[in-house]
Design an enzyme around this catalytic site. Structure first.
Site, short mmCIF file in Angstrom:
data_model
loop_
_atom_site.label_atom_id
_atom_site.label_comp_id
_atom_site.label_asym_id
_atom_site.label_seq_id
_atom_site.Cartn_x
_atom_site.Cartn_y
_atom_site.Cartn_z
N ASP A 7 0.86 -1.18 0.00
CA ASP A 7 0.00 0.00 0.00
C ASP A 7 0.89 1.23 0.00
OD1 ASP A 7 -2.48 1.41 0.17
OD2 ASP A 7 -2.05 1.82 2.28
N GLU A 49 -2.12 -1.37 -5.59
CA GLU A 49 -3.33 -0.76 -6.15
C GLU A 49 -3.08 -0.27 -7.56
OE1 GLU A 49 -4.61 2.40 -3.64
OE2 GLU A 49 -5.63 1.05 -2.25
N ASP A 85 -3.13 1.38 7.31
CA ASP A 85 -2.49 1.11 6.02
C ASP A 85 -2.01 -0.34 5.93
OD1 ASP A 85 -2.90 3.72 5.16
OD2 ASP A 85 -1.10 4.41 6.20
#
Ligand SMILES: [Zn+2]
Length: 388
Positions: A199, A283, A362
């Site tokens: 992340d 992502e 996170d």
């Protein structure tokens, strides 16, 4: 290219003599003029006759161009062809953006500061398995041959590997570089059985699903501060003056330093991930842009995009997998029970309102990212790969 090969880039510093450097600057000037003229021609043909000029049409005109403007005979023909190819690519990219419905910037005329390279399209004879004239190392590897420019001193600080394909000559502020792209066979690392979710954020550069918090590099902050001061100096000085030019140059050098520091850091971080994990999930930024767009985020996106690019390159040559996953709800979803709800997250703390699972926000997101990449796993602790 065979399936078990990948492209790698090798960059070496060049030390041209004064006349060689003059020839390189002249090549930049002429190719830029050609690019802009080519763009002009395409626009005019379309306006006047609704006609589309193709790359092929323009390539055919190069012979006539050389006859009419003899200075172009001083540039190696592949470099001229590549310049028109670049224009063609800019057009194609423009049309595919329109097709996708993205914001479509029309190809732009290039001012001198946005034109800093030219390219030899081919440096290797595949049939004979040997160097062609451009880019060929000569003088026992101390120089490289650049047709119509000369044998330019080059520092091969590490050996070139694989089969060289193209050579780009790049001006970076006041330094010249030879950038070779080579086809290199994939050299798979032994399977580790480990997968990881990454992340990226602004507080930390990255947080992994196995709980590693990667800090943003500290020295960058110092350089950024210096750059801001230098940019203020530029804006205070009179336009067109010599003192302003000098200040612009200083700022450009600091900028270059920052770019290199950032790149080093990206390489180091990527190398570490690739050496440990078979699968690395992150992502998908293109989708992410639409989900959470603000200025700070878009600026960081640029940095992350270049990091992910480096990461994919390293993964490809090591036989590892990098998987971009859709970013929706990765920060609101509980990695233990899968419950999705906005109230789960409170700044850095994640506390699931359904099952009570507590986590760093996170870190929880990184686990979700990994889970999304794994075919069978739908909680961050399962799937095909062991997760710490
Ligand atoms: Zn839960």
């Amino acid at each position: 290219m065979s399936e078990r090969a990948t492209i790698r880039v090798y960059r070496y510093r060049l030390y041209p003599t004064k006349p060689q450097e003059a020839a390189m600057f002249e090549t930049l000037r002429l190719t830029r003029t050609l690019y802009n003229a080519g763009l002009e021609q395409r626009i005019a043909a379309y306006r006047k006759q609704g006609k589309t000029v193709t790359a092929y049409d323009q390539q055919k005109e190069l012979t006539a161009l050389k006859a009419e403007c003899p200075e172009y005979a001083g540039v190696y023909s592949h470099i001229l062809q590549d310049t028109l190819d670049r224009l063609d690519k800019a057009y194609k990219a423009f049309f595919s953006r329109i097709k996708r419905g993205d914001k479509a910037g029309f190809p732009r005329f290039k001012p001198a500061q946005r034109w800093n390279s030219f390219k030899f399209k081919e440096v290797w004879d595949r049939k004979k398995g040997q160097w062609l004239s451009p880019g060929k190392p000569v003088d026992e590897g101390r120089r490289i041959n650049l047709p119509k420019i000369g044998a330019v001193k080059c520092k091969f600080h590490r050996p070139l590997e694989g089969t060289p394909k193209t050579l780009q000559i790049v001006l970076d502020v006041d330094e010249w570089y030879a950038v070779y792209t080579c086809e290199v066979p994939v050299n798979p690392l032994p399977v580790s059985g480990s997968g990881v979710g990454v992340d990226v954020g602004t507080r930390y550069f990255a947080i992994t699903s196995d709980g590693e918090f990667v800090e943003n590099p500290r020295h960058l902050g110092k350089s950024l501060k210096k750059l801001r001061v230098q940019q203020r100096t530029v804006s205070r000085r009179k336009k067109g003056g010599n003192r302003r030019k000098k200040a612009v140059r200083l700022a450009a050098k600091t900028h270059r330093k920052i770019r290199r520091q950032r790149q080093d850091f990206h390489h180091k971080t990527a190398r570490k991930l690739v050496s440990v994990h078979d699968v690395i999930a992150h992502e998908d930024l293109k989708v992410g842009n639409m989900v959470k767009s603000n200025l700070a985020r878009s600026i960081s996106d640029v940095g992350w995009a270049s990091f992910f690019q480096i990461l994919s390159g390293k993964a490809a040559s090591a036989g590892r997998k990098v998987l971009p996953v859709p970013p929706q709800y990765t920060s609101q979803r509980c990695s233990k029970c899968g419950h999705i709800c906005r109230e789960n997250r409170n700044n850095e703390v994640f506390r699931c309102v359904s099952c009570g699972h507590e986590d760093h926000a996170d870190w929880n997101a990184a686990k979700n990212i990994l889970a999304r990449a794994l075919p069978s796993g739908d909680n961050g602790n399962g799937g095909t790969y062991a997760v710490a």
